[in-house]
Write a protein that holds these residues in place. Structure first.
Motif, PDB file in Angstrom:
ATOM      1  N   GLU A 123       0.820  -1.205   0.000  1.00  0.00           N
ATOM      2  CA  GLU A 123       0.000   0.000   0.000  1.00  0.00           C
ATOM      3  C   GLU A 123       0.861   1.265   0.000  1.00  0.00           C
ATOM      4  N   LEU A 124       2.160   1.127   0.294  1.00  0.00           N
ATOM      5  CA  LEU A 124       3.025   2.304   0.309  1.00  0.00           C
ATOM      6  C   LEU A 124       3.209   2.838  -1.104  1.00  0.00           C
ATOM      7  N   PRO A 125       3.007   4.134  -1.304  1.00  0.00           N
ATOM      8  CA  PRO A 125       3.170   4.702  -2.645  1.00  0.00           C
ATOM      9  C   PRO A 125       4.641   4.809  -3.013  1.00  0.00           C
ATOM     10  N   GLU A 126       4.917   4.757  -4.292  1.00  0.00           N
ATOM     11  CA  GLU A 126       6.270   4.973  -4.780  1.00  0.00           C
ATOM     12  C   GLU A 126       6.511   6.485  -4.836  1.00  0.00           C
ATOM     13  N   VAL A 127       7.526   6.951  -4.125  1.00  0.00           N
ATOM     14  CA  VAL A 127       7.859   8.375  -4.123  1.00  0.00           C
ATOM     15  C   VAL A 127       9.160   8.540  -4.894  1.00  0.00           C
ATOM     16  N   ALA A 128       9.072   9.133  -6.078  1.00  0.00           N
ATOM     17  CA  ALA A 128      10.230   9.216  -6.971  1.00  0.00           C
ATOM     18  C   ALA A 128      11.379   9.998  -6.336  1.00  0.00           C
ATOM     19  N   ASP A 129      11.081  11.169  -5.781  1.00  0.00           N
ATOM     20  CA  ASP A 129      12.108  11.999  -5.150  1.00  0.00           C
ATOM     21  C   ASP A 129      11.544  12.555  -3.845  1.00  0.00           C
ATOM     22  N   PRO A 130      11.660  11.814  -2.756  1.00  0.00           N
ATOM     23  CA  PRO A 130      11.059  12.237  -1.477  1.00  0.00           C
ATOM     24  C   PRO A 130      11.521  13.610  -1.006  1.00  0.00           C
ATOM     25  N   SER A 131      12.772  13.972  -1.328  1.00  0.00           N
ATOM     26  CA  SER A 131      13.299  15.248  -0.845  1.00  0.00           C
ATOM     27  C   SER A 131      12.609  16.446  -1.486  1.00  0.00           C
ATOM     28  N   ARG A 132      11.866  16.225  -2.594  1.00  0.00           N
ATOM     29  CA  ARG A 132      11.195  17.328  -3.281  1.00  0.00           C
ATOM     30  C   ARG A 132       9.697  17.373  -3.007  1.00  0.00           C
ATOM     31  N   VAL A 133       9.232  16.527  -2.090  1.00  0.00           N
ATOM     32  CA  VAL A 133       7.817  16.537  -1.727  1.00  0.00           C
ATOM     33  C   VAL A 133       7.513  17.798  -0.927  1.00  0.00           C
ATOM     34  N   ALA A 134       6.434  18.498  -1.255  1.00  0.00           N
ATOM     35  CA  ALA A 134       6.045  19.713  -0.542  1.00  0.00           C
ATOM     36  C   ALA A 134       5.768  19.400   0.920  1.00  0.00           C
ATOM     37  N   PRO A 135       6.110  20.328   1.849  1.00  0.00           N
ATOM     38  CA  PRO A 135       5.926  20.076   3.289  1.00  0.00           C
ATOM     39  C   PRO A 135       4.523  19.609   3.660  1.00  0.00           C
ATOM     40  N   GLN A 136       3.477  20.215   3.073  1.00  0.00           N
ATOM     41  CA  GLN A 136       2.110  19.819   3.410  1.00  0.00           C
ATOM     42  C   GLN A 136       1.840  18.373   2.979  1.00  0.00           C
ATOM     43  N   ASP A 137       2.315  18.005   1.779  1.00  0.00           N
ATOM     44  CA  ASP A 137       2.146  16.630   1.322  1.00  0.00           C
ATOM     45  C   ASP A 137       2.985  15.671   2.151  1.00  0.00           C
ATOM     46  N   ALA A 138       4.164  16.139   2.568  1.00  0.00           N
ATOM     47  CA  ALA A 138       5.051  15.295   3.383  1.00  0.00           C
ATOM     48  C   ALA A 138       4.392  14.934   4.706  1.00  0.00           C
ATOM     49  N   ARG A 139       3.645  15.880   5.287  1.00  0.00           N
ATOM     50  CA  ARG A 139       2.971  15.596   6.563  1.00  0.00           C
ATOM     51  C   ARG A 139       1.963  14.463   6.410  1.00  0.00           C
ATOM     52  N   GLU A 140       1.181  14.506   5.333  1.00  0.00           N
ATOM     53  CA  GLU A 140       0.179  13.463   5.117  1.00  0.00           C
ATOM     54  C   GLU A 140       0.825  12.124   4.768  1.00  0.00           C
ATOM     55  N   LEU A 141       1.824  12.158   3.890  1.00  0.00           N
ATOM     56  CA  LEU A 141       2.504  10.923   3.505  1.00  0.00           C
ATOM     57  C   LEU A 141       3.244  10.312   4.691  1.00  0.00           C
ATOM     58  N   SER A 142       3.802  11.161   5.557  1.00  0.00           N
ATOM     59  CA  SER A 142       4.553  10.657   6.705  1.00  0.00           C
ATOM     60  C   SER A 142       3.673   9.801   7.601  1.00  0.00           C
ATOM     61  N   ASN A 170      13.912   5.287   5.036  1.00  0.00           N
ATOM     62  CA  ASN A 170      14.678   6.212   4.194  1.00  0.00           C
ATOM     63  C   ASN A 170      13.787   7.268   3.553  1.00  0.00           C
ATOM     64  N   THR A 171      12.581   6.871   3.149  1.00  0.00           N
ATOM     65  CA  THR A 171      11.656   7.825   2.541  1.00  0.00           C
ATOM     66  C   THR A 171      11.227   8.876   3.554  1.00  0.00           C
ATOM     67  N   LEU A 172      10.968   8.456   4.788  1.00  0.00           N
ATOM     68  CA  LEU A 172      10.608   9.400   5.852  1.00  0.00           C
ATOM     69  C   LEU A 172      11.736  10.405   6.086  1.00  0.00           C
ATOM     70  N   ILE A 173      12.969   9.916   6.097  1.00  0.00           N
ATOM     71  CA  ILE A 173      14.117  10.808   6.311  1.00  0.00           C
ATOM     72  C   ILE A 173      14.195  11.857   5.206  1.00  0.00           C
ATOM     73  N   GLU A 174      14.101  11.405   3.962  1.00  0.00           N
ATOM     74  CA  GLU A 174      14.234  12.340   2.828  1.00  0.00           C
ATOM     75  C   GLU A 174      13.058  13.311   2.750  1.00  0.00           C
ATOM     76  N   MET A 175      11.850  12.838   3.060  1.00  0.00           N
ATOM     77  CA  MET A 175      10.673  13.711   2.972  1.00  0.00           C
ATOM     78  C   MET A 175      10.708  14.821   4.021  1.00  0.00           C
ATOM     79  N   ASN A 176      11.385  14.570   5.135  1.00  0.00           N
ATOM     80  CA  ASN A 176      11.355  15.537   6.237  1.00  0.00           C
ATOM     81  C   ASN A 176      12.666  16.309   6.392  1.00  0.00           C
ATOM     82  N   MET A 177      13.503  16.265   5.361  1.00  0.00           N
ATOM     83  CA  MET A 177      14.755  17.021   5.413  1.00  0.00           C
ATOM     84  C   MET A 177      14.517  18.526   5.517  1.00  0.00           C
TER      85      MET A 177
END
Length: 278
Positions: free
Chosen positions: A12-31, A53-60
């Motif tokens: 069920e986990l989505p594929e995130v191509a570049d987690p470091s470029r996810v917008a902060p608002q989207d990162a909160r929901e995805l996290s 690893n995705t959590l780390i990159e999304m919240n940089m």
């Protein structure tokens, strides 16, 4: 839950191509989704590593935000600060639980800032300086800037002493201690200083008070969330509704003295938590 069920949930986990470029608002929901999966996945598996690893990159972006208060430092030192902040972010991810019912942002910021502060305490001072004087240096920088803006000139030791509510001797000690902050010449003073003791470090790199307020808010949020319902209610009535202790006592059906004891106990617990975090 069996391993088969856990692996089914992992899909069920989505594929995130570049987690470091996810917008902060989207990162909160995805996290939230990734933390749910992280809690049920077996540590050491590829799925667990991917989620972590995705959590780390999304919240940089949280690390960059916390490091922003030190942007006056050189590029090389900023790189070190960001790397240290990443350690705090990883610690926060490994220790966070959705059951806390607090936003991950509120939980992570104190960890990130705490790691950065420890980095400065351990590595920045060129000579050993007592913690009391390290803290006085920061207070001195703020007082100096305030008085310099107000008076249009460099303040005297006496003026600083009055504003800081410290003896003049301690103000002088704080100024001398600032010379140990960086290994620069002890003769490097600010032109125009009346007593010739004001070091350059007293006037540059002062903390951003607005960011400190944000940090304090984020640090308090998880601590308040851990309080009992009645203690949270009292804190809300006292500091949000600005009720007196007597008015709070009337609402709760207890004496003002009892409210005072509860409030003192709760504030002491929050202060202890803030000191432990920092």
């Amino acid at each position: 839950m069996s391993m088969a069920e856990a692996q089914t949930r992992t899909t069920e986990l989505p594929e995130v191509a570049d987690p470091s470029r996810v917008a902060p608002q989207d990162a909160r929901e995805l996290s939230k989704l990734f933390f749910q999966q992280l809690a049920i996945l077996e540590e050491g598996t590829p799925e667990h590593q991917y989620a972590r690893n995705t959590l780390i990159e999304m919240n940089m972006s949280l690390v960059r935000f916390a490091a922003g208060r030190f942007r006056s430092r050189g590029p090389e030192e900023m790189e070190d600060i960001v790397q240290v902040g990443m350690i705090g972010l990883i610690k926060a991810i490994d220790r966070f639980e959705l059951s806390r019912e607090v936003e991950f942002t509120s939980f992570a910021i104190p960890y990130i800032v705490g790691e950065i502060k420890r980095f400065f305490r351990d590595t920045t001072w060129a000579v050993h300086v007592p913690r009391r004087l390290q803290e006085a240096r920061v207070q001195l920088a703020r007082a100096t800037e305030e008085l310099r803006s107000r008076l249009g000139r460099t303040p005297t030791v006496k003026e600083l002493s009055e504003l800081m509510s410290l003896p003049e001797e301690e103000v002088r000690e704080a100024r001398l201690a600032a010379n140990g902050y960086n290994s620069s010449s002890l003769d490097a003073t600010i032109n125009g200083s009346e007593d010739g003791e004001a070091a350059l470090q007293d006037f540059i790199g002062t903390p951003d008070t607005d960011l400190e307020l944000v940090e304090d808010f984020h640090a308090l949020a998880p601590l308040i969330a851990e309080l009992e319902q009645r203690d949270r209610q009292i804190i809300h009535m006292r500091f949000v509704e600005e009720l007196t202790q007597a008015q709070i006592g009337e609402r709760l059906g207890v004496s003002q003295m009892h409210v005072s004891r509860l409030l003192s106990r709760t504030l002491a617990r929050l202060r202890e938590g803030m000191l432990t975090t920092s």
